[in-house]
Write a protein that holds these residues in place. Structure first.
Motif, PDB file in Angstrom:
ATOM      1  N   UNK A 124      46.270  55.734  37.606  1.00 18.09           N
ATOM      2  CA  UNK A 124      45.238  55.551  38.480  1.00 18.09           C
ATOM      3  C   UNK A 124      43.795  55.894  37.437  1.00 18.09           C
ATOM      4  N   UNK A 125      43.816  56.859  36.791  1.00 15.00           N
ATOM      5  CA  UNK A 125      42.641  57.092  35.777  1.00 15.00           C
ATOM      6  C   UNK A 125      42.379  56.160  35.015  1.00 15.00           C
ATOM      7  N   UNK A 126      43.397  55.440  34.439  1.00 16.90           N
ATOM      8  CA  UNK A 126      42.972  54.275  33.233  1.00 16.90           C
ATOM      9  C   UNK A 126      42.633  53.009  34.068  1.00 16.90           C
ATOM     10  N   UNK A 127      43.293  53.072  35.200  1.00 18.71           N
ATOM     11  CA  UNK A 127      42.977  51.605  36.321  1.00 18.71           C
ATOM     12  C   UNK A 127      41.611  51.691  36.604  1.00 18.71           C
ATOM     13  N   UNK A 128      41.020  52.754  36.951  1.00 18.29           N
ATOM     14  CA  UNK A 128      39.808  52.936  37.676  1.00 18.29           C
ATOM     15  C   UNK A 128      38.608  52.895  36.382  1.00 18.29           C
ATOM     16  N   UNK A 129      38.848  53.952  35.586  1.00 11.92           N
ATOM     17  CA  UNK A 129      37.932  54.326  34.576  1.00 11.92           C
ATOM     18  C   UNK A 129      37.945  53.376  33.235  1.00 11.92           C
ATOM     19  N   UNK A 130      38.949  52.917  33.071  1.00  6.86           N
ATOM     20  CA  UNK A 130      38.956  52.082  31.812  1.00  6.86           C
ATOM     21  C   UNK A 130      39.242  50.310  32.147  1.00  6.86           C
ATOM     22  N   UNK A 131      40.353  50.299  32.801  1.00  6.34           N
ATOM     23  CA  UNK A 131      40.484  48.773  33.310  1.00  6.34           C
ATOM     24  C   UNK A 131      39.336  48.150  34.279  1.00  6.34           C
ATOM     25  N   UNK A 132      39.043  48.929  35.195  1.00 10.44           N
ATOM     26  CA  UNK A 132      38.076  48.321  36.086  1.00 10.44           C
ATOM     27  C   UNK A 132      36.633  47.971  35.333  1.00 10.44           C
ATOM     28  N   UNK A 133      36.382  49.051  34.353  1.00  5.93           N
ATOM     29  CA  UNK A 133      35.061  49.182  33.336  1.00  5.93           C
ATOM     30  C   UNK A 133      35.279  47.839  32.547  1.00  5.93           C
ATOM     31  N   UNK A 134      36.262  47.474  31.932  1.00  7.68           N
ATOM     32  CA  UNK A 134      36.368  46.364  31.153  1.00  7.68           C
ATOM     33  C   UNK A 134      36.389  44.981  32.035  1.00  7.68           C
ATOM     34  N   UNK A 135      36.900  44.886  33.115  1.00  9.26           N
ATOM     35  CA  UNK A 135      36.848  43.718  34.055  1.00  9.26           C
ATOM     36  C   UNK A 135      35.584  43.413  34.593  1.00  9.26           C
ATOM     37  N   UNK A 136      34.746  44.653  34.759  1.00  9.74           N
ATOM     38  CA  UNK A 136      33.393  44.612  35.379  1.00  9.74           C
ATOM     39  C   UNK A 136      32.398  43.948  34.376  1.00  9.74           C
ATOM     40  N   UNK A 137      32.722  44.396  33.082  1.00  9.16           N
ATOM     41  CA  UNK A 137      31.914  43.971  32.002  1.00  9.16           C
ATOM     42  C   UNK A 137      32.270  42.607  31.750  1.00  9.16           C
ATOM     43  N   UNK A 138      33.390  42.135  31.687  1.00  5.01           N
ATOM     44  CA  UNK A 138      33.743  40.867  31.599  1.00  5.01           C
ATOM     45  C   UNK A 138      33.453  39.867  32.587  1.00  5.01           C
ATOM     46  N   UNK A 139      33.506  40.201  33.615  1.00  8.62           N
ATOM     47  CA  UNK A 139      33.155  39.285  34.681  1.00  8.62           C
ATOM     48  C   UNK A 139      31.528  39.262  34.636  1.00  8.62           C
ATOM     49  N   UNK A 140      30.802  40.461  34.554  1.00  8.00           N
ATOM     50  CA  UNK A 140      29.188  40.366  34.311  1.00  8.00           C
ATOM     51  C   UNK A 140      29.002  39.331  33.173  1.00  8.00           C
ATOM     52  N   UNK A 141      29.301  39.485  32.140  1.00 11.69           N
ATOM     53  CA  UNK A 141      29.133  38.970  30.813  1.00 11.69           C
ATOM     54  C   UNK A 141      29.205  37.164  31.263  1.00 11.69           C
ATOM     55  N   UNK A 142      30.344  37.058  32.065  1.00 11.87           N
ATOM     56  CA  UNK A 142      30.420  35.660  32.011  1.00 11.87           C
ATOM     57  C   UNK A 142      29.592  34.812  33.112  1.00 11.87           C
ATOM     58  N   UNK A 143      29.010  35.746  33.998  1.00 12.89           N
ATOM     59  CA  UNK A 143      28.127  35.259  35.002  1.00 12.89           C
ATOM     60  C   UNK A 143      26.683  35.551  34.332  1.00 12.89           C
ATOM     61  N   UNK A 144      26.246  36.209  33.229  1.00  9.89           N
ATOM     62  CA  UNK A 144      24.934  36.714  33.223  1.00  9.89           C
ATOM     63  C   UNK A 144      24.188  35.541  32.763  1.00  9.89           C
ATOM     64  N   UNK A 145      22.907  35.413  33.422  1.00  7.60           N
ATOM     65  CA  UNK A 145      22.259  34.283  33.547  1.00  7.60           C
ATOM     66  C   UNK A 145      20.870  34.122  32.245  1.00  7.60           C
ATOM     67  N   UNK A 146      20.726  35.411  31.758  1.00  5.04           N
ATOM     68  CA  UNK A 146      19.708  35.576  30.771  1.00  5.04           C
ATOM     69  C   UNK A 146      18.456  35.999  31.583  1.00  5.04           C
TER      70      UNK A 146
END
Length: 255
Positions: A124-146
């Motif tokens: 659970x620590x890795x799911x929340x602190x690590x995996x979720x952070x990666x997925x949030x960064x990825x989704x954010x970057x794919x949507x980032x408009x400049x």
């Protein structure tokens, strides 16, 4: 906001389950500095921690953000769910618009050591602190408009190790993901930094631990959530755009 006013950039701050924590201070500060702010919270986590659930915290933070003329959106989200990051970014985009600044201040933090950490707690620590952070960064970057150069990722990290094994290990992995983001997302106009806020008592310290940390800090005090929020606000500002790929310690000289 007046129809002729320029649009405010949007910040997403995770982990704002209590009005006294770093995420909440960051949300209020970014709103005061011109951002619209979305924030996440997860009451089930607070309920199983020593401080317990703060009733009305999300409503209070929403009111604090809007008091600065900003739009606000609170979303309850269990970031251990691998589908939660995409749902979250989609909801923020729909309600407030694309995210310019992503501040990752959520965590799973349950003390245990090398010999007594349970497998499900480690996962659970890795799911929340690590995996979720990666997925949030990825989704954010794919949507980032400049525009190019305005994107910001700030991840809160920690140097805990002994007797806090799954938390410290998952935060160490987060550091590496953040450094990778700084290198890989630069072409999209996004900077990324990890921030270690040092000893900030938001309700988790015992009186004895707080005393010992104060004595170990050259300035003779603990950090405050506002100390951390001010640095995050700088990193999110145009003036902070040249800081990239750094593991920043803002800990009063404790280290």
């Amino acid at each position: 906001m007046d129809a002729d006013s320029p649009a405010r950039p949007v910040a997403l701050v995770t982990g704002a389950g209590r009005t006294t924590n770093i995420a909440a201070a960051t949300a209020r500060t970014l709103a005061a500095r011109g951002f619209d702010v979305a924030f996440t919270y997860y009451r089930a986590y607070d309920a199983r921690m020593p401080w317990g659930t703060e009733e009305g915290a999300a409503r209070a933070l929403h009111a604090a953000v809007t008091s600065h003329g900003a739009r606000a959106l609170g979303v309850e989200s269990d970031l251990a769910d691998p589908d939660a990051p995409a749902r979250l970014l989609a909801a923020v985009h729909e309600r407030l618009g694309p995210v310019t600044a992503l501040v990752l201040a959520h965590c799973e933090s349950v003390d245990s050591g090398l010999l007594d950490t349970a497998l499900d707690s480690f996962d659970r620590h890795f799911a929340v602190n690590t995996r979720a952070a990666w997925l949030l960064m990825r989704e954010y970057a794919l949507r980032f408009p400049g525009p190019h150069g305005s994107g910001r990722i700030i991840a809160l990290t920690s140097d805990h190790t002994a007797h806090n094994l799954p938390y410290g290990a998952s935060k160490g992995a987060l550091d590496r993901i953040t450094l990778a983001a700084a290198a890989e997302l630069g072409e999209r106009g996004i900077s990324a930094n990890a921030l270690n806020p040092g000893p900030v008592d938001t309700g988790w310290m015992s009186p004895d631990l707080a005393r010992r940390l104060r004595e170990a800090t050259p300035l003779g005090r603990l950090g405050t959530p506002q100390d951390c929020a001010e640095l995050i606000a700088f990193l999110c500002s145009p003036q902070g755009g040249w800081v990239n790929g750094q593991l920043i310690s803002s800990n009063g000289g404790l280290s």
